[in-house]
Scaffold this motif. Structure first.
Motif, short mmCIF file in Angstrom:
data_model
loop_
_atom_site.label_atom_id
_atom_site.label_comp_id
_atom_site.label_asym_id
_atom_site.label_seq_id
_atom_site.Cartn_x
_atom_site.Cartn_y
_atom_site.Cartn_z
N ALA A 1 0.75 -1.19 -0.10
CA ALA A 1 0.10 0.02 -0.01
C ALA A 1 0.55 1.12 0.12
O ALA A 1 0.60 2.39 -0.61
N LYS A 2 1.93 1.14 0.69
CA LYS A 2 3.05 2.44 0.72
C LYS A 2 3.46 2.44 -0.51
O LYS A 2 3.76 3.59 -1.04
N LEU A 3 3.97 1.60 -1.27
CA LEU A 3 4.57 1.49 -2.62
C LEU A 3 3.59 2.29 -3.55
O LEU A 3 4.12 3.14 -4.17
N VAL A 4 2.48 1.68 -3.58
CA VAL A 4 1.36 2.18 -4.45
C VAL A 4 1.22 3.75 -4.40
O VAL A 4 0.96 4.62 -5.16
N GLU A 5 1.10 4.10 -3.09
CA GLU A 5 1.08 5.41 -2.66
C GLU A 5 2.03 6.41 -3.12
O GLU A 5 1.70 7.31 -3.70
N LEU A 6 3.17 6.00 -3.12
CA LEU A 6 4.28 6.76 -3.51
C LEU A 6 4.15 6.74 -5.16
O LEU A 6 4.42 7.87 -5.94
N ASP A 7 3.99 5.65 -5.84
CA ASP A 7 3.78 5.68 -7.20
C ASP A 7 2.73 6.63 -7.81
O ASP A 7 2.72 7.24 -8.70
N GLU A 8 1.47 6.56 -7.14
CA GLU A 8 0.33 7.36 -7.57
C GLU A 8 0.84 8.81 -7.16
O GLU A 8 0.57 9.81 -7.99
N GLY A 9 1.63 9.22 -6.10
CA GLY A 9 2.22 10.72 -5.81
C GLY A 9 2.81 11.03 -6.90
O GLY A 9 2.78 12.02 -7.30
N PHE A 10 3.67 10.16 -7.43
CA PHE A 10 4.40 10.54 -8.70
C PHE A 10 3.90 11.04 -9.92
O PHE A 10 3.87 12.12 -10.37
N HIS A 11 2.81 10.14 -10.25
CA HIS A 11 1.92 10.38 -11.39
C HIS A 11 1.02 11.46 -11.12
O HIS A 11 0.73 12.52 -12.07
N GLU A 12 0.37 11.71 -10.04
CA GLU A 12 -0.29 12.73 -9.76
C GLU A 12 0.36 14.15 -9.54
O GLU A 12 -0.39 15.13 -10.23
N ARG A 13 1.46 14.27 -9.29
CA ARG A 13 2.26 15.35 -9.38
C ARG A 13 2.53 15.96 -10.68
O ARG A 13 2.56 17.24 -11.00
N ILE A 14 2.82 14.89 -11.41
CA ILE A 14 2.81 15.12 -13.01
C ILE A 14 1.65 15.80 -13.69
O ILE A 14 1.63 16.87 -14.21
N ALA A 15 0.48 15.11 -13.21
CA ALA A 15 -0.81 15.86 -13.57
C ALA A 15 -0.93 17.18 -12.98
O ALA A 15 -1.37 18.13 -13.69
N ARG A 16 -0.68 17.27 -11.69
CA ARG A 16 -0.51 18.87 -11.40
C ARG A 16 0.19 19.97 -12.18
O ARG A 16 -0.35 20.99 -12.24
N ALA A 17 1.36 19.33 -12.65
CA ALA A 17 2.36 20.08 -13.22
C ALA A 17 1.92 20.58 -14.55
O ALA A 17 1.95 21.61 -15.30
N ALA A 18 0.65 19.62 -15.26
CA ALA A 18 -0.07 20.02 -16.28
C ALA A 18 -0.87 21.07 -16.16
O ALA A 18 -1.41 21.70 -17.16
N ASN A 19 -1.15 21.25 -14.89
CA ASN A 19 -2.15 22.71 -14.75
C ASN A 19 -3.51 22.68 -15.43
O ASN A 19 -3.80 23.35 -16.00
#
Length: 240
Positions: free
Chosen positions: A133-151
């Motif tokens: 669950a922790k590893l998936v949380e970190l993976d989601e965090g990376f992808h969602e931060r890229i989505a935020r960078a897309a604005n």
């Protein structure tokens, strides 16, 4: 003149309770504590959560709108854990993330990419044998931060929703397959974004997600077995 005491505003408290009930039921749906195809009983859920039926009814309606539940007679049941539907969700995720990286390459700020890199470097310190669950949380965090960078708030909202609906399968996959190549792939995606190579970034993100679809059938088979062993066993084995 006696001092008046301020009583909690019932109208203000209700949204908080509704939000808490929704969050709890969504968590139960994500973990498949609500079993696939199980018809949900408002009265039993209300008693289980110690609340009235109204916030439960509202939460079930929202969960149906979010894709976790399907209508069943006059109520709802948990959506089945289905191979075709899961593949559809991964395909949708691939499309959303491909558009996100394209937009980041075109207009993402250096600061936004610095934030992604900072998160990535921090997450790398987490050992590969950490709970799934922790590893998936970190993976989601990376992808969602890229989505935020897309604005683009709508793309981020869609990605967050998709991640919630496939999270259980990703827990299973992460536990059985691990994350050996994930961090290296993340680094290459970020490097392509740094050089503003939209084509390369899009190709990498699609390949990154497609790799995960190869394990879906096995993950669903394993997931169903664990669901019917009971939530306590599932949670213990996934450490969630």
């Amino acid at each position: 003149m006696p001092r008046q005491t301020t009583k909690p505003d019932a109208a203000a408290a209700k949204p908080n309770l509704a939000g808490e009930v929704f969050a709890r039921l969504r968590d139960m749906a994500i973990r498949y504590e609500l079993k696939p195809g199980e018809r949900l009983n408002e009265v039993e859920l209300a008693e289980r959560l110690g609340v009235s039926r109204t916030p439960v009814r509202e939460a079930l309606y929202r969960l149906a709108q979010d894709g976790f539940l399907v209508e069943s007679g006059r109520g709802y049941s948990r959506r089945p854990l289905d191979v075709k539907e899961t593949l559809d969700l991964y395909e949708a995720r691939s499309a959303v993330e491909a558009e996100c990286v394209r937009l980041v390459a075109l207009r993402g700020t250096d600061k936004a990419l610095d934030d992604v890199e900072k998160f990535l470097e921090s997450s790398i310190k987490t050992p590969s044998n950490a709970p799934a669950a922790k590893l998936v949380e970190l993976d989601e965090g990376f992808h969602e931060r890229i989505a935020r960078a897309a604005n683009n708030a709508e793309l981020l909202r869609m990605l967050t929703s998709l991640n919630e609906r496939i999270r259980f399968i990703r827990w299973i996959s992460m536990e059985t397959v691990g994350r050996d190549n994930t961090q290296a792939e993340h680094r290459r995606i970020l490097a392509a974004l740094r050089t503003r190579d939209a084509s390369a970034a899009e190709q990498m993100i699609r390949g990154h997600i497609t790799k995960r679809t190869d394990q879906i059938v096995e993950a669903i088979t394993t997931g169903l077995a664990r669901i019917y062993l009971g939530p306590a066993i599932v949670n213990e084995r996934l450490k969630i």
